[in-house]
Design a protein around this motif. Structure first.
Motif, mmCIF file in Angstrom:
data_model
loop_
_atom_site.group_PDB
_atom_site.id
_atom_site.type_symbol
_atom_site.label_atom_id
_atom_site.label_comp_id
_atom_site.label_asym_id
_atom_site.label_seq_id
_atom_site.Cartn_x
_atom_site.Cartn_y
_atom_site.Cartn_z
ATOM 1 N N GLN A 47 0.837 -1.201 0.000
ATOM 2 C CA GLN A 47 0.000 0.000 0.000
ATOM 3 C C GLN A 47 0.880 1.262 0.000
ATOM 4 O OE1 GLN A 47 -3.142 0.602 -0.346
ATOM 5 N NE2 GLN A 47 -4.091 -1.410 -0.145
ATOM 6 N N ALA A 48 1.978 1.218 0.766
ATOM 7 C CA ALA A 48 2.884 2.377 0.812
ATOM 8 C C ALA A 48 3.529 2.605 -0.552
ATOM 9 C CB ALA A 48 3.951 2.156 1.879
ATOM 10 N N GLU A 49 3.875 1.532 -1.258
ATOM 11 C CA GLU A 49 4.471 1.667 -2.596
ATOM 12 C C GLU A 49 3.475 2.320 -3.556
ATOM 13 O OE1 GLU A 49 7.563 -2.153 -2.577
ATOM 14 O OE2 GLU A 49 5.716 -2.244 -3.728
ATOM 15 N N THR A 50 2.228 1.851 -3.519
ATOM 16 C CA THR A 50 1.202 2.453 -4.390
ATOM 17 C C THR A 50 1.014 3.923 -4.070
ATOM 18 O OG1 THR A 50 0.058 0.302 -4.429
ATOM 19 C CG2 THR A 50 -1.188 2.223 -5.193
ATOM 20 N N ASP A 51 1.003 4.253 -2.783
ATOM 21 C CA ASP A 51 0.799 5.637 -2.374
ATOM 22 C C ASP A 51 1.979 6.526 -2.783
ATOM 23 O OD1 ASP A 51 -1.072 7.369 -1.001
ATOM 24 O OD2 ASP A 51 0.486 7.650 0.502
ATOM 25 N N GLU A 52 3.202 5.983 -2.749
ATOM 26 C CA GLU A 52 4.374 6.742 -3.209
ATOM 27 C C GLU A 52 4.233 7.102 -4.687
ATOM 28 O OE1 GLU A 52 8.369 5.385 -2.655
ATOM 29 O OE2 GLU A 52 8.060 5.067 -0.514
ATOM 30 N N LYS A 291 -10.737 6.845 -8.747
ATOM 31 C CA LYS A 291 -10.854 7.792 -7.628
ATOM 32 C C LYS A 291 -10.763 7.065 -6.295
ATOM 33 C CE LYS A 291 -13.731 10.867 -10.418
ATOM 34 N NZ LYS A 291 -15.065 11.488 -10.597
ATOM 35 N N ALA A 292 -9.703 6.283 -6.162
ATOM 36 C CA ALA A 292 -9.510 5.462 -4.966
ATOM 37 C C ALA A 292 -8.631 6.186 -3.954
ATOM 38 C CB ALA A 292 -8.884 4.119 -5.355
ATOM 39 N N SER A 293 -8.615 5.673 -2.732
ATOM 40 C CA SER A 293 -7.771 6.221 -1.677
ATOM 41 C C SER A 293 -7.085 5.082 -0.932
ATOM 42 C CB SER A 293 -8.605 7.058 -0.701
ATOM 43 O OG SER A 293 -9.539 6.233 -0.018
ATOM 44 N N LYS A 294 -6.029 5.432 -0.217
ATOM 45 C CA LYS A 294 -5.264 4.427 0.543
ATOM 46 C C LYS A 294 -5.994 4.099 1.837
ATOM 47 C CE LYS A 294 -0.957 3.795 3.096
ATOM 48 N NZ LYS A 294 0.210 4.474 3.656
ATOM 49 N N PRO A 295 -6.334 2.825 2.064
ATOM 50 C CA PRO A 295 -6.982 2.462 3.328
ATOM 51 C C PRO A 295 -5.945 2.218 4.419
ATOM 52 C CG PRO A 295 -6.848 0.540 1.905
ATOM 53 C CD PRO A 295 -6.224 1.682 1.141
ATOM 54 N N THR A 296 -6.328 2.472 5.658
ATOM 55 C CA THR A 296 -5.491 2.108 6.800
ATOM 56 C C THR A 296 -5.739 0.635 7.103
ATOM 57 O OG1 THR A 296 -5.665 4.344 7.686
ATOM 58 C CG2 THR A 296 -4.971 2.614 9.198
ATOM 59 N N MET A 297 -4.659 -0.148 7.157
ATOM 60 C CA MET A 297 -4.799 -1.593 7.299
ATOM 61 C C MET A 297 -4.651 -2.017 8.765
ATOM 62 S SD MET A 297 -5.394 -2.298 4.165
ATOM 63 C CE MET A 297 -5.594 -4.057 4.462
ATOM 64 N N ASN A 298 -5.349 -3.101 9.132
ATOM 65 C CA ASN A 298 -5.217 -3.695 10.467
ATOM 66 C C ASN A 298 -5.425 -5.204 10.337
ATOM 67 O OD1 ASN A 298 -8.190 -4.488 11.465
ATOM 68 N ND2 ASN A 298 -8.314 -2.572 10.295
ATOM 69 N N GLN A 357 -5.681 -6.166 0.185
ATOM 70 C CA GLN A 357 -4.623 -7.133 0.522
ATOM 71 C C GLN A 357 -3.679 -7.390 -0.653
ATOM 72 O OE1 GLN A 357 -7.466 -9.620 3.594
ATOM 73 N NE2 GLN A 357 -5.748 -10.709 2.718
ATOM 74 N N SER A 358 -4.013 -6.839 -1.827
ATOM 75 C CA SER A 358 -3.126 -6.935 -2.994
ATOM 76 C C SER A 358 -2.357 -5.642 -3.222
ATOM 77 C CB SER A 358 -3.957 -7.274 -4.241
ATOM 78 O OG SER A 358 -4.647 -8.486 -4.081
ATOM 79 N N GLY A 359 -2.483 -4.693 -2.303
ATOM 80 C CA GLY A 359 -1.760 -3.427 -2.440
ATOM 81 C C GLY A 359 -2.470 -2.409 -3.309
ATOM 82 N N LEU A 360 -3.735 -2.659 -3.651
ATOM 83 C CA LEU A 360 -4.498 -1.716 -4.471
ATOM 84 C C LEU A 360 -5.304 -0.795 -3.571
ATOM 85 C CD1 LEU A 360 -5.916 -4.159 -7.185
ATOM 86 C CD2 LEU A 360 -3.856 -2.760 -7.323
ATOM 87 N N GLN A 361 -5.383 0.468 -3.948
ATOM 88 C CA GLN A 361 -6.232 1.391 -3.212
ATOM 89 C C GLN A 361 -7.691 1.121 -3.561
ATOM 90 O OE1 GLN A 361 -4.846 5.414 -3.889
ATOM 91 N NE2 GLN A 361 -2.948 5.064 -2.763
ATOM 92 N N VAL A 362 -8.588 1.500 -2.656
ATOM 93 C CA VAL A 362 -10.002 1.159 -2.840
ATOM 94 C C VAL A 362 -10.813 2.412 -3.147
ATOM 95 C CG1 VAL A 362 -9.881 -0.885 -1.379
ATOM 96 C CG2 VAL A 362 -10.399 1.322 -0.333
ATOM 97 N N PRO A 363 -11.844 2.300 -4.007
ATOM 98 C CA PRO A 363 -12.657 3.472 -4.374
ATOM 99 C C PRO A 363 -13.602 3.883 -3.248
ATOM 100 C CG PRO A 363 -13.457 1.510 -5.487
ATOM 101 C CD PRO A 363 -12.214 1.103 -4.779
ATOM 102 N N ALA A 364 -13.043 4.567 -2.259
ATOM 103 C CA ALA A 364 -13.805 5.081 -1.126
ATOM 104 C C ALA A 364 -13.127 6.360 -0.653
ATOM 105 C CB ALA A 364 -13.873 4.038 -0.003
ATOM 106 N N GLN A 365 -13.771 7.076 0.252
ATOM 107 C CA GLN A 365 -13.223 8.340 0.748
ATOM 108 C C GLN A 365 -12.016 8.094 1.652
ATOM 109 O OE1 GLN A 365 -14.051 11.504 -0.033
ATOM 110 N NE2 GLN A 365 -15.496 10.702 -1.519
ATOM 111 N N ASP A 366 -11.183 9.137 1.798
ATOM 112 C CA ASP A 366 -10.036 9.061 2.702
ATOM 113 C C ASP A 366 -10.504 8.714 4.107
ATOM 114 O OD1 ASP A 366 -8.198 9.706 0.763
ATOM 115 O OD2 ASP A 366 -8.316 11.859 1.130
#
Length: 788
Positions: A47-52, A291-298, A357-366
């Motif tokens: 997720q961090a790589e995609t966001d970079e 128009k996806a955003s990075k989710p916080t993972m847990n 879980q595949s490192g893709l951002q999801v189409p939802a709000q921040d």
């Protein structure tokens, strides 16, 4: 993750969409290999790589990936002694160029933009720059794969000789076809090539006229392609030159292939690094497109999605929904009629989990949150198996049995129409039992059903909540809006009534239903209405809260600036005071020294006038400080001019201009500063000017003597045409009121209203000048207009 679940949730379609954003076959290969990870650490890295990469695209708009090719096979063949073709070599050089460009691009961005890009920096840090090798290949081979004359001196010389010999052959043959007999003996007056030799087309009956060698004939046999005897030797020489050219080209290609072999490991490593980088930007471009955003993972099973949209539905058709699971409740039971959107909601949750879980951002709000699960299980759709002679119910049960064998607390389970396909009572009982079993294992569960018995399930089980998909009775169609906490209802009576069924038939049907069922339906309808109202009020509260936060920030900024300015003034005052004291101290010491000198020289016979003079000098040595004139001047000005509502004044402590609104009490005024209104002490106000009194005119009397024109016009939320009409009317009123300056609030938004209003103001007859407001006045959301 089971492949069947990936297929059911359509993860393969996501990968196909992802491929469309790849720059090379390398990234497409990574997409084919893409599989959800079960490790939180690995998912966070992806997720961090995609966001970079998304950050780079946001700041630069692109990434230099042009020319990247998968040349690993070329390098492997070169390393075992193979000779690469010109096209293979130019692809290698192009890949070296792409690697070099990307390395410089990221390094410059980190240095100039001061952006933190740890993963990209690590990847480009492992890229080896091979500029000399890249330029050597490009000097020898052009972009079309042709070996250039500049590849070697020998090749240049050979090709010069080749061109010279070709010119001689053509000249000889053209002299033949231009002769007087050529028109009769030749089929066409052209020089052509057969078997790499220059020939002329001769009619069959004149084959002996030119001698030489026949290389070909036309399909009819009427024309023979003959190499005249006079050019045979020249053609022989030309062929010998071509052989030398071919040998020299092979030598050059072998030499370049050896160079590629020598640096083969570095080239392959560059390709692998570029493969990772290209894949990062592929994910980033896809995220941007949906128009996806990075989710916080847990890894605690918590899911929070804000305005989630299914990525495979058309943007104009998809309905955004808020979905929460895993904190207050671990299971959602969605009830309601078919075709209402229950299955789409189910698939959205499952697909978002696979994507995250595949490192893709999801189409939802921040601010959305996703969890990492060891497995996702899904029983969705009609899986009737003709081959296995299984009914829909049997097929579902085979799948559910398999799920129950595997499920644990690290699982996400999705059931669609649980218990369907059999007797309603038995199906509902079975559905409740299956849900109990999965819940006892600690899994996260989302299930859809149309059994009314399961509506009570959410109230009787801890950690379970009911939900439904909203249905619009007026349009007889679902809105696809998820309502968590509200169970679904069938709406059969309302739909029938809208479709024209007689009232007495509907009333008779209602009488056949138990009273408690009607009460439950009424309760659900009330819950739906209450939830709608709550959502509207919540959105309004959110808007007000954001505006208040913005205002609070601006006020905080002003207070900080004021305090900093006050501290600077205090420091300056202390410094000046210290300087004055030091000067006075030195003056006093000088006077004392002079007194002592007088006493010594005149043996204490000091006259009275000398002592009086020295005393006066000591008194004048006491430091005199200049009193602040700002407030004194303000008091004088205010004393000379009685303040009135509408006066332009200066708030001395804030160093800001404003207008008096009204007097609060004997010592305080309410002052309008930009969009802010505040109470200010009269002694902290400095009079600047007063609006000119307006002459009595018939037009003004229409509005009455008590008519008040505001110092500001708020256009936020207005349509463009209405806004301009309001501006025109307001400026006329402000001119009549004699205001020298007014504020027009248009907001920031998309900028369309702001641009339109400012264009209109530029050409208005009453406007002297205009500017955007200061930070305290509202910034770019306000235009301050000075009137003529």
């Amino acid at each position: 993750m089971q492949q069947r679940v990936l297929d059911v949730l359509e993860f393969g379609k996501i990968k196909e969409q992802l491929k469309l954003h790849a720059s090379s076959s390398l990234a497409k290969e990574k997409v084919d290999e893409l599989f959800p990870s079960k490790t939180l650490e690995e998912v966070n890295q992806w997720q961090a790589e995609t966001d970079e990469a998304r950050t780079v695209l946001r700041l630069k708009g692109h990434a230099p990936l042009g020319g990247l090719k998968d040349v690993r096979a070329h390098v492997k063949r070169a390393k075992i002694g193979g000779v690469l073709s010109p096209n293979e070599l130019i692809e290698t050089a192009s890949t070296l160029y792409a690697s070099r460009q990307m390395k410089h691009f990221i390094e410059e961005m980190v240095e100039e933009e001061e952006v933190h890009l740890p993963y990209l920096a690590e990847y480009v840090g492992q890229i080896t720059i091979l500029t000399d090798e890249e330029k050597t290949i490009k000097r020898c081979i052009d972009d079309n794969g042709e070996v250039l004359d500049s590849a070697s001196e020998a090749l240049r010389s050979i090709r010069a000789s080749k061109r010279s010999t070709e010119a001689k052959v053509r000249e000889k043959l053209e002299s033949i076809i231009r002769s007087s007999s050529a028109q009769k003996m030749l089929s066409d007056a052209v020089v052509t090539i057969r078997n790499d030799r220059y020939v002329i087309p001769v009619k069959q009956e004149y084959r002996g006229a030119y001698g030489g060698i026949v290389h070909d004939q036309s399909s009819s046999g009427a024309t023979l392609f003959i190499e005249p005897q006079s050019v045979v030797d020249l053609n022989n020489s030309l062929n010998q030159i071509r052989v030398k050219e071919k040998q020299e080209i092979e030598r050059i290609l072998a030499e370049l292939s050896a160079m590629v072999s020598e640096h083969g490991d570095s080239i392959v490593h560059n390709v692998l690094m570029m493969k990772e980088i290209d894949f990062m930007f592929t994910k980033a471009r896809y995220a941007k497109s949906i128009k996806a955003s990075k989710p916080t993972m847990n890894n605690e099973g918590i899911i929070k999605l804000f305005e989630a949209r299914h990525p495979l539905l058309k943007e104009e058709e998809v309905v955004a929904n808020d979905i929460v699971l895993g904190e207050e409740f671990t299971s959602i039971v969605i009830t309601g009629p078919n075709t209402g959107g229950k299955t789409v909601t189910l698939k959205t949750i499952g697909l978002f989990t696979l994507m995250a879980q595949s490192g893709l951002q999801v189409p939802a709000q921040d601010g959305s949150v996703m969890s990492v699960f060891d497995a996702v299980y899904a029983d969705i759709g009609d899986e009737q198996s003709i081959e296995q002679s299984l009914s829909t119910f049997s097929s579902h049960m085979v799948n559910i049995v398999d799920i129950l064998k595997r499920v644990d607390y690290r699982s996400l389970v999705l059931f669609d129409e649980l218990g369907a396909g059999t007797d309603p009572q038995e199906g509902a009982a079975l559905a409740i039992s299956i849900l109990d079993e999965v819940l006892n294992r600690g899994a996260r569960v989302v299930a859809t059903t149309h059994y009314p018995e399961l509506k009570a399930y959410g109230y009787n089980r801890e950690g379970v909540i009911n939900a439904s998909v909203e249905f619009d009775i007026q349009t007889l169609s679902p809105t696809y809006k998820l309502l968590i906490g509200v169970p679904g209802r069938s709406n059969a009576f309302e739909i029938s009534k809208r479709l024209g069924l007689k009232s007495d038939v509907i009333e008779r049907a209602k009488s056949l239903i138990a009273e408690d069922h009607n009460e439950v339906d009424s309760m659900i309808a009330s819950l739906e209405d209450s939830k709608k109202k709550a959502e509207i009020e919540y959105k309004e509260a959110q808007t007000i809260r954001k505006e208040a936060e913005q205002l609070h920030k601006e006020l905080q900024k002003q207070i900080i600036e004021f305090n900093e300015k006050r501290d600077r003034l205090y420091e300056e005052a202390e410094r000046k005071a210290a300087e004055k004291v030091e000067e006075s101290k030195q003056e006093a010491e000088q006077i004392i020294r002079e007194l002592r000198k007088l006493q010594k020289n005149q043996h204490a016979l000091i006259k009275d006038h000398e002592l009086i003079d020295a005393k006066k000098r000591l008194e004048t040595a006491i430091p005199q400080f200049e009193k602040s004139t700002k407030k004194a001047n303000a008091v004088k000005k205010n004393a000379a001019k009685t303040l009135q509502a509408g006066d332009e004044v200066k708030v001395i402590s804030l160093n800001q201009k404003g207008h008096l609104v009204e007097k609060v009490n004997d010592s305080e005024w309410q002052v309008q500063i930009g969009i802010l209104k505040m109470k200010v002490k009269e002694k902290d106000l400095e009079y600047i000017s007063r609006p000119k009194p307006v002459e009595e005119k018939p037009l003004a009397t229409i509005k009455g003597k008590d008519y008040h024109v505001s110092l500001e016009l708020d256009l936020r939320g207005e349509r463009y045409e209405n806004a301009l009409l309001r501006v025109e009317k307001y400026l006329d009123d402000a001119m009549l009121a004699g205001y020298p300056k007014v504020n027009i609030i248009h907001g920031k938004g998309t900028g369309a209203l702001r641009q339109g209003v400012r264009e209109y103001l530029k050409n208005h007859r009453s406007v002297k000048s205009m500017r955007f407001g200061d930070v305290s006045e509202g910034g770019n959301g306000v235009t301050v207009v000075e009137l003529k």
